[in-house]
Enzyme design. Structure first.
Site, PDB file in Angstrom:
ATOM      1  N   GLU A   1       3.149  -1.382   2.872  1.00  0.00           N
ATOM      2  CA  GLU A   1       4.526  -0.924   2.660  1.00  0.00           C
ATOM      3  C   GLU A   1       4.561  -0.381   1.245  1.00  0.00           C
ATOM      4  O   GLU A   1       4.375  -1.131   0.299  1.00  0.00           O
ATOM      5  CB  GLU A   1       5.523  -2.084   2.716  1.00  0.00           C
ATOM      6  CG  GLU A   1       5.461  -2.969   3.927  1.00  0.00           C
ATOM      7  CD  GLU A   1       5.941  -2.278   5.160  1.00  0.00           C
ATOM      8  OE1 GLU A   1       6.782  -1.362   5.047  1.00  0.00           O
ATOM      9  OE2 GLU A   1       5.455  -2.622   6.242  1.00  0.00           O
TER      10      GLU A   1
ATOM     11  N   CYS B   1      12.836  -1.660  -1.337  1.00  0.00           N
ATOM     12  CA  CYS B   1      12.017  -0.580  -0.793  1.00  0.00           C
ATOM     13  C   CYS B   1      12.787   0.218   0.253  1.00  0.00           C
ATOM     14  O   CYS B   1      12.417   1.338   0.571  1.00  0.00           O
ATOM     15  CB  CYS B   1      10.729  -1.138  -0.201  1.00  0.00           C
ATOM     16  SG  CYS B   1      10.992  -2.530   0.888  1.00  0.00           S
TER      17      CYS B   1
HETATM   18  P1  NDP Z   1       2.179  -2.511  -7.958  1.00  0.00           P
HETATM   19  O1  NDP Z   1       1.680  -1.655  -6.883  1.00  0.00           O
HETATM   20  O2  NDP Z   1       1.621  -2.364  -9.312  1.00  0.00           O
HETATM   21  O3  NDP Z   1       2.024  -4.046  -7.593  1.00  0.00           O
HETATM   22  C1  NDP Z   1       2.192  -4.543  -6.303  1.00  0.00           C
HETATM   23  C2  NDP Z   1       1.252  -5.714  -6.110  1.00  0.00           C
HETATM   24  O4  NDP Z   1      -0.106  -5.274  -6.195  1.00  0.00           O
HETATM   25  C3  NDP Z   1       1.390  -6.803  -7.134  1.00  0.00           C
HETATM   26  O5  NDP Z   1       1.198  -8.054  -6.550  1.00  0.00           O
HETATM   27  C4  NDP Z   1       0.265  -6.487  -8.113  1.00  0.00           C
HETATM   28  O6  NDP Z   1      -0.144  -7.603  -8.856  1.00  0.00           O
HETATM   29  C5  NDP Z   1      -0.814  -6.033  -7.180  1.00  0.00           C
HETATM   30  N1  NDP Z   1      -1.829  -5.176  -7.794  1.00  0.00           N
HETATM   31  C6  NDP Z   1      -1.722  -4.424  -8.907  1.00  0.00           C
HETATM   32  N2  NDP Z   1      -2.870  -3.743  -9.110  1.00  0.00           N
HETATM   33  C7  NDP Z   1      -3.712  -4.075  -8.092  1.00  0.00           C
HETATM   34  C8  NDP Z   1      -5.030  -3.696  -7.751  1.00  0.00           C
HETATM   35  N3  NDP Z   1      -5.712  -2.816  -8.469  1.00  0.00           N
HETATM   36  N4  NDP Z   1      -5.569  -4.231  -6.646  1.00  0.00           N
HETATM   37  C9  NDP Z   1      -4.898  -5.091  -5.872  1.00  0.00           C
HETATM   38  N5  NDP Z   1      -3.645  -5.487  -6.169  1.00  0.00           N
HETATM   39  C10 NDP Z   1      -3.044  -4.983  -7.265  1.00  0.00           C
HETATM   40  O7  NDP Z   1       3.715  -2.326  -7.978  1.00  0.00           O
HETATM   41  P2  NDP Z   1       4.757  -2.894  -9.020  1.00  0.00           P
HETATM   42  O8  NDP Z   1       5.138  -4.245  -8.555  1.00  0.00           O
HETATM   43  O9  NDP Z   1       4.325  -2.790 -10.423  1.00  0.00           O
HETATM   44  O10 NDP Z   1       5.899  -1.841  -8.815  1.00  0.00           O
HETATM   45  C11 NDP Z   1       5.653  -0.503  -9.206  1.00  0.00           C
HETATM   46  C12 NDP Z   1       6.367   0.447  -8.331  1.00  0.00           C
HETATM   47  O11 NDP Z   1       6.028   0.225  -6.955  1.00  0.00           O
HETATM   48  C13 NDP Z   1       7.862   0.313  -8.353  1.00  0.00           C
HETATM   49  O12 NDP Z   1       8.405   0.940  -9.444  1.00  0.00           O
HETATM   50  C14 NDP Z   1       8.207   0.964  -7.051  1.00  0.00           C
HETATM   51  O13 NDP Z   1       8.228   2.354  -7.201  1.00  0.00           O
HETATM   52  C15 NDP Z   1       7.085   0.584  -6.125  1.00  0.00           C
HETATM   53  N6  NDP Z   1       7.437  -0.555  -5.283  1.00  0.00           N
HETATM   54  C16 NDP Z   1       7.620  -0.339  -3.971  1.00  0.00           C
HETATM   55  C17 NDP Z   1       7.971  -1.370  -3.156  1.00  0.00           C
HETATM   56  C18 NDP Z   1       8.099  -1.188  -1.692  1.00  0.00           C
HETATM   57  O14 NDP Z   1       8.285  -2.158  -0.977  1.00  0.00           O
HETATM   58  N7  NDP Z   1       8.044  -0.001  -1.166  1.00  0.00           N
HETATM   59  C19 NDP Z   1       8.213  -2.713  -3.663  1.00  0.00           C
HETATM   60  C20 NDP Z   1       7.967  -2.835  -5.068  1.00  0.00           C
HETATM   61  C21 NDP Z   1       7.577  -1.787  -5.809  1.00  0.00           C
HETATM   62  P3  NDP Z   1       0.376  -7.828 -10.348  1.00  0.00           P
HETATM   63  O15 NDP Z   1       1.871  -7.850 -10.302  1.00  0.00           O
HETATM   64  O16 NDP Z   1      -0.194  -9.154 -10.714  1.00  0.00           O
HETATM   65  O17 NDP Z   1      -0.149  -6.684 -11.144  1.00  0.00           O
END
Ligand code: NDP
Length: 683
Positions: free
Chosen positions: A261, A300
């Site tokens: 997602e 989202c």
């Molecule tokens: P990220 O994609 O950075 O993080 C989402 C998850 O992935 C977190 O648990 C994060 O861990 C983990 N993660 C980060 N880097 C890696 C990697 N290289 N490999 C595996 N897992 C990883 O999103 P953010 O939470 O920072 O949000 C950023 C943007 O994402 C928002 O501004 C928004 O645009 C979008 N977003 C979309 C959502 C949706 O449902 N469509 C929901 C939330 C965000 P950790 O936090 O420990 O880095």
């Protein structure tokens, strides 16, 4: 936690709480900026966690039936509901108002309870799921095919987003658990302390089998490297990270199932009929403002693109601006506050960056992209932003269709014709949720069919369903949550669909007897046993799949048919008028009512005295296959096909295969009879 030295988050691995080996990095209160917790994974063995899930969690879950798993989910949901105040309390530092926290906490608990009750109705009280009908693969009926689904033997790894620290883990846990897969939760760091509290409550409940749930906070690190072909990953977050997860060598090498997602430029379309002054116009504006401000727009599914007829854009802008002017921003614990801060200062910077890009293509209708007035907090220390409604008068500009400001930001976009609205909708390149607000069913149909290929869920809102509507932004356990393209191409929830995502579908080809042994269900061609004791005299404990009663023959007379017609009032000509019935190309004369055949069959198989059979609760798959004429003789063969004990009652369900044949051994009717039968005689 506030005021004390910030706590280092613990990890729940191998059914033990483990503390990392260094001091970790700080996580901050969204409204005050103070340190709220610390996170580190130093010394935490992710490979060992996966191994424990496979070795301990998986076998113990697989040993339970679907109904036993459902009962545990229900108990867990009830336990969490009793303890939800702890979760509300810890939602405040994430920036969530009480209303926001309820969406997250109660929404998550609701998924557990919703899945528990659906599973009891839609899944068997068994460990194998039978998928679809038996396929006869040879003419003689000795070679059959049947799809079955069995749980993967690995771990369901969740990588979650920061915005739903409770709902996110629970909506992924429920279907995995029901399927029989253990879960490893990896929360997003900014709000990991709330997910950690949730997992503490789950562990404290003592309800779930060992290894069923584990938690590792902090960076994902080498977690994905240890995935095997039986594990799976469910990811929520940004498209950029999704791409990394999906293309991780271990995921690619092992064809690990990966559900995503990601970003989504969700749209809401106002119908041309919904002029100012109509209920639909008001619903549209109200919903737009709600979606912008609940969870400070960090959903989202929130509306990002508001498509409105060009001739109503001024009216929508004015009405939305008026509503937005009443949104108070501030500390989420303050009851006068309608909208809290974003989750972190980093997210505030990110939203401001996205707003800049959106402003290149639009102008501000309401709100201030640079500053915000706040209640009960310091506007600079907390991650506060003003809700901002933009207007892009040129709908062909790319930015509003491409840039997701993950906060309280939406853009009004004008359209001039239905086809144009459909074309603009597609420029989002795939969304989780869309809504169409109109009282015109023709427009609703055109829009739904026009944009459905780009959407996972579509809400059509009008005056008649608004009272009960669950709203644009709410994913529901029974409905699919996911979307194509930019939205990640994944599917979560959707009732039993999500359970099946955690299972392997296998086509089994075999003799009827083997199929019966594998599925626990009688199938045509498998042995029947006609016992001395009538099967209706057997309790659930005594009854066996394959137990059969044969009744008849019983001749159907012209008098029977005439009596049934008069008695029931069903005097359809095929049963009463010889001349008219003779002209009927299918019958060529008077035939018995189908319901007469079914009624006579009941008279042939029933055992009338009080006994373990408590009720007949329905028929399924009824087909009348050969007309029954006066003088035909009916025989009924009724075979116990499936026995489904209920976990929470002293009776269970029995499904019977019924085949009614005539004197030529041709089937005249086939169907399943469903009964409720006591587990023990006298119970
Ligand atoms: P990220 O994609 O950075 O993080 C989402 C998850 O992935 C977190 O648990 C994060 O861990 C983990 N993660 C980060 N880097 C890696 C990697 N290289 N490999 C595996 N897992 C990883 O999103 P953010 O939470 O920072 O949000 C950023 C943007 O994402 C928002 O501004 C928004 O645009 C979008 N977003 C979309 C959502 C949706 O449902 N469509 C929901 C939330 C965000 P950790 O936090 O420990 O880095």
């Amino acid at each position: 936690m506030a005021g004390e030295a910030a706590e280092l988050l613990r990890h729940y691995v191998a059914d033990r709480w483990q503390t990392p080996e260094d001091e970790g990095t700080p996580l901050h209160h969204a409204a005050t900026g103070e340190e709220i917790a610390r996170v580190s994974v130093a010394g935490i063995d992710r490979a060992a966690a996966l191994d424990h899930g496979r070795r301990v969690g998986s076998p113990s879950l697989r040993a339970l039936t679907f109904h036993q798993r459902a009962a545990l989910l229900k108990a867990l949901g009830s336990y969490l509901r009793e303890h939800r105040d702890a979760l509300y309390e810890l939602s405040i530092p994430t920036g969530a108002t009480r209303g926001d926290a309820m969406v997250d906490v109660d929404g998550g608990i609701g998924v557990l309870l919703g899945y528990a009750s659906k599973a009891k109705r839609e899944l068997p009280n068994d460990t194998v799921y039978v998928d679809g009908p038996v396929e006869q693969l040879g003419k003689g009926g000795t070679f059959l095919g049947q799809h079955i689904a069995t749980p993967l033997h690995g771990v369901a790894v969740q990588i979650n987003a920061f915005n739903f620290p409770v709902w996110g883990p629970l909506e992924k846990l429920a279907p995995a658990f029901l399927a029989g897969m253990p879960t490893l939760i990896k929360p997003a760091s900014p709000t990991a302390y709330l997910t950690a509290r949730l997992v503490e409550l789950i562990a404290e409940s003592g309800l779930l089998p060992d290894g069923a749930v584990q938690l590792i906070c902090g960076p994902t690190g080498d977690l994905l490297e240890h995935l095997t072909p039986q594990d799976m990953v469910s990811f929520t977050g940004s498209a950029a990270t999704a791409q990394k997860v999906r293309s991780h060598p271990a995921v690619v090498r092992n064809a690990v199932r990966c559900n995503v997602e990601a970003d989504s430029l969700n749209l809401s379309v106002l119908g041309p009929d919904a002029e100012p002054g109509t209920s639909e116009f008001d619903l549209y504006v109200k919903q737009l403002v709600t979606e912008m401000t609940v969870k400070a727009g960090q959903k989202c599914t929130a509306i990002r693109r508001a498509l409105v007829p060009a001739w109503h854009i001024d009216a929508v802008a004015e009405a939305a601006a008026e509503r937005l002017s009443r949104i108070t921003v501030g500390h989420p614990a303050d009851t006068d506050v309608r909208m809290g801060p974003l989750v972190s200062l980093e997210q505030r910077d990110e939203v401001r960056r996205s707003l800049k890009a959106l402003l290149d293509a639009g102008s501000v209708v309401a709100g201030d992209p640079e500053s915000v007035e706040v209640i009960g907090a310091d506007a600079d220390r907390g991650a506060f932003v003003s809700p901002v409604l933009l207007r892009a008068d040129d709908p062909d500009r790319a930015e509003p269709h491409q840039v997701e400001a993950f906060g309280p930001v939406a853009t009004l976009i004008p359209y001039t014709a239905t086809e144009r609205a459909i074309e603009l909708a597609a420029r989002g390149e795939g969304s989780l949720a869309g809504s169409v607000v109109t009282a015109d069913t023709g427009f609703a149909r055109d829009m739904v069919l026009g944009v459905a290929p780009w959407h996972g869920r579509l809400l059509v809102l009008d005056d008649t369903d608004a009272g009960e509507s669950t709203g644009h932004g709410s994913p529901l356990p029974a409905l699919v949550h996911g979307g194509p393209g930019r939205a990640g191409g994944g599917e979560e929830l959707g009732g039993m669909r999500a359970v099946l995502h955690h299972m392997q579908r296998t086509a089994v080809q075999s003799s009827p007897e083997v199929l019966r042994a594998v599925t626990g269900r009688w199938v045509p061609g498998a042995a029947r046993s006609v016992t001395e004791v009538h099967p209706f005299r057997k309790s659930l404990a005594e009854l066996r799949v394959g137990d059969t009663v044969i009744g008849g023959p019983r001749e159907v007379t012209a008098g029977d048919i005439a009596h049934f017609a008069e008695f029931t009032g069903d005097t359809f000509y095929a049963h009463t008028d010889e001349a008219a019935a003779s002209a009927n190309p299918l019958f060529g004369g008077i035939v018995a009512h189908g319901y007469l055949v079914v009624s006579l069959a009941a008279g042939l198989f029933v055992d009338p005295d009080p006994g373990p059979v408590l009720a007949n609760y329905g028929l399924e798959n009824l087909r009348f296959l050969t007309p029954v004429k006066p003088g035909d003789a009916l025989t009924v063969t009724m075979t116990c096909k499936q026995i489904i004990p209920r976990t929470d009652a002293d009776y269970g369900e029995v499904r019977w295969d019924v085949d009614v044949t005539n004197q030529d051994e041709a089937s005249v009717a086939k169907y399943d009879v469903l009964t409720l039968v006591a587990k023990e005689i006298g119970s």
